[in-house]
Design an enzyme around this catalytic site. Structure first.
Site, PDB file in Angstrom:
ATOM      1  N   SER A 133      55.805  -1.447  21.855  1.00 40.25           N
ATOM      2  CA  SER A 133      56.783  -0.461  21.383  1.00 40.25           C
ATOM      3  C   SER A 133      56.334   0.979  21.588  1.00 40.25           C
ATOM      4  CB  SER A 133      57.109  -0.698  19.904  1.00 40.25           C
ATOM      5  OG  SER A 133      55.934  -0.721  19.123  1.00 40.25           O
ATOM      6  N   ASP A 356      55.641   4.786   8.883  1.00 41.53           N
ATOM      7  CA  ASP A 356      55.275   4.450  10.258  1.00 41.53           C
ATOM      8  C   ASP A 356      54.431   5.588  10.822  1.00 41.53           C
ATOM      9  OD1 ASP A 356      55.047   3.951  12.950  1.00 41.53           O
ATOM     10  OD2 ASP A 356      57.179   3.589  13.292  1.00 41.53           O
ATOM     11  N   HIS A 359      54.189   5.065  15.691  1.00 41.84           N
ATOM     12  CA  HIS A 359      55.119   5.553  16.702  1.00 41.84           C
ATOM     13  C   HIS A 359      55.341   7.058  16.537  1.00 41.84           C
ATOM     14  CE1 HIS A 359      56.007   1.202  16.153  1.00 41.84           C
ATOM     15  NE2 HIS A 359      55.933   1.246  17.474  1.00 41.84           N
TER      16      HIS A 359
END
Length: 381
Positions: A133, A356, A359
């Site tokens: 990702s 998160d 990312h």
């Protein structure tokens, strides 16, 4: 963000032992340039200051400069291709300073990203991002960056096919693709939609199944690191589902490199124990900063493996984007994203527990990675 190295493979003219290349890529999040034939120009030698007496510039030694004039390079709301996992503004982030920091090398300038020039250089070519990702993060950034070069009346498409997300720009006869292969070699995590498994099983020398999808690529951008951070993984000799397959559980040496996304990262950044990227609004401006999760030994392992490729007659360049990214504690989605797995009652009162910090928001740090990739493409194709 721990060890972020990238490997870009140039025009694919020969078939190579993919499992050997995979052995390098398993170590870290990579970009570098692999040339298969006759290419002698050294990437980054073209990136110089106006003073021609400086023959070489290190694009990766520099600082982040606040620039609300020329940044961001695009608006989140104007890019229909921003995925919800990276759409921080859409999911409630109010401070937008993270969009307006420009990476400034000490001795030269990064080129200004020119979407039209890039697409003209990619005419008739295929650029493929392979990995997890984080590479999908960079893939999304690239689509937003090139969107202004695609006329509204132009034929374009975004197709989901198997492990691939494929963007076709008909006017340029160009393809930009993301291919989900989080461990690069075959694994039980290879389903692009359903890959959350308790026990990760990998066929360590089996990359050919995935590699068949890349053989027509002109540029490959690999990424694999995060998925190797489990304390234990299971290695498979043989085929999935075979009665004579051999399984062996092993402890992962990379455990000590685990990203420490919660407790120790806060201490790294000079904050209280338990703090992470939650509510962070400014980058690290101390040039002497070196994150504890950014491991020099792993970099040396990558460099050694790349040297081995060179001894086999392959020209390799190794742009290391680790440090420039690691300064940006402010640029992660934190809680401002779509969460695909429902949050638990225990998590909800504690936003730090589900922030998160892996990312990146878009626009943001991956745009700089793509400006560097743009520089490579413009100087080599």
């Amino acid at each position: 963000m721990a060890n972020m190295h990238k490997l870009v493979l140039g025009t694919w003219k020969i078939r190579y032992k993919f499992h050997f290349i995979a052995g390098i890529l398993l170590i870290a999040f990579v970009i570098a340039a692999l040339y298969t034939t006759g290419y002698s120009r050294i990437f980054l030698e073209q990136q110089t200051t106006p003073n021609d007496s400086i023959p070489y510039c290190d694009l990766f030694s520099g600082k982040w400069v606040y620039d609300n004039i020329s940044y961001p390079l695009y608006k989140e709301q104007q890019c229909f291709l921003v995925e919800d996992a990276f759409a921080c503004e859409k999911y409630g982030r109010k401070d937008l300073k993270y969009q307006k920091w420009r990476w400034q090398p000490h001795d030269c300038d990064l080129p200004r990203f020119n979407a039209t020039a890039l697409m003209e250089n990619l005419w008739g070519k295929k650029l493929v991002f392979v990995g997890d990702s984080l590479n999908r993060n960079q893939f999304g950034s690239m689509l937003c960056l090139i969107e202004p070069a695609i006329p509204p009346t132009s034929s374009k498409s975004l197709i989901w096919k198997g492990n691939s997300v494929i963007f076709n720009a008909t006017d340029y006869n160009a393809t930009i693709e993301f291919y989900w292969s989080p461990l690069l070699v075959e694994s039980n995590c290879d389903d692009i939609a359903d890959h959350r498994v308790q026990t990760r099983i990998i066929r360590v020398k089996a990359i050919e199944k995935h590699a068949r999808q890349w053989t027509d690529a002109d540029i490959l951008v690999f990424d694999s690191f995060m998925w190797w951070l489990k304390p234990n993984m299971t290695l498979l000799w043989g085929l999935f589902g075979s009665s004579d397959a051999i399984f062996k559980e092993v402890g992962m040496r990379q455990l000590r490199y685990e990203m420490a996304l919660n407790t120790c990262r806060g201490e790294d950044w000079g904050m209280d124990t338990g703090q992470n990227c939650y509510n962070e609004t400014d980058p690290i401006l101390n040039n002497e900063y070196w994150g504890s999760a950014t491991d020099r030994e792993m970099m040396q392992i990558v460099e050694s493996a790349i040297h081995e490729l060179e001894t086999r007659g392959l020209k390799v360049e190794y742009p290391n984007i680790t440090q420039l990214s690691d300064y940006r504690k402010d640029a992660h989605p934190s809680v401002h994203r779509r969460f695909w797995v429902p949050l638990t009652e225990e998590q909800l009162p504690n936003p730090k527990s589900y922030s998160d910090c892996v990312h990146w928001c878009l626009p943001g740090v991956p745009d700089v990675w793509n400006v560097i990739l743009y520089s490579y493409i413009m100087n080599s194709l």
